[in-house]
Scaffold this active site. Sequence first.
Site, short mmCIF file in Angstrom:
data_model
loop_
_atom_site.label_atom_id
_atom_site.label_comp_id
_atom_site.label_asym_id
_atom_site.label_seq_id
_atom_site.Cartn_x
_atom_site.Cartn_y
_atom_site.Cartn_z
CD GLN A 81 -14.59 0.40 -3.16
OE1 GLN A 81 -15.76 0.14 -2.88
NE2 GLN A 81 -13.97 -0.16 -4.19
CG ASP A 91 -2.00 1.00 1.20
OD1 ASP A 91 -1.69 2.22 1.11
OD2 ASP A 91 -3.17 0.61 1.28
CG HIS A 135 -8.65 -2.04 -2.55
ND1 HIS A 135 -9.62 -1.27 -3.19
CD2 HIS A 135 -8.31 -1.36 -1.43
CE1 HIS A 135 -9.85 -0.18 -2.47
NE2 HIS A 135 -9.07 -0.22 -1.40
CG HIS A 192 -7.17 -2.60 3.09
ND1 HIS A 192 -6.32 -1.53 2.94
CD2 HIS A 192 -8.34 -2.24 2.50
CE1 HIS A 192 -6.95 -0.56 2.29
NE2 HIS A 192 -8.18 -0.97 2.01
CG ASN A 210 -12.34 0.00 3.46
OD1 ASN A 210 -12.67 -0.54 4.50
ND2 ASN A 210 -11.21 0.66 3.32
#
Length: 121
Positions: free
Chosen positions: A91, A28, A97, A99, A84
């Site tokens: 989001q 990230d 995606h 995490h 999210n």
Amino acid sequence: MEKCIFCEIVNGKEEHLFENKLAVAFLDKNPVSKGHTLIIPRRHVDSFFDITDEEISAMHDLALEVKQYLDELYAPNGFNIGFNVGEAGGQSVFHCHMHVIPRYNGDVVHPRGGIRKVLKK
């Protein structure tokens, strides 16, 4: 239509930590902890609720690889893993995606409850 930064990552604009036929893992750019990693499907799709079972499986396989890598590199004491979905869900990039967030003893005062503390009661 504006460019999707995650589609650019899928297409090789950045280095992947791990990848398979249907998904890609990368660090990230705005990590909340050391080793914070994102896993995305290669196919552009907005939400977790829109991915296929095969994409879920591919993302899961990468999550296991990421965990082993982070365990060896940083030895975290735990993890938060999640998605999210939608603007109200936090989001900010509308390409699905996952995490993978390593957690470390002492990174917060009272970690009990994990993601349950995202909303104040």
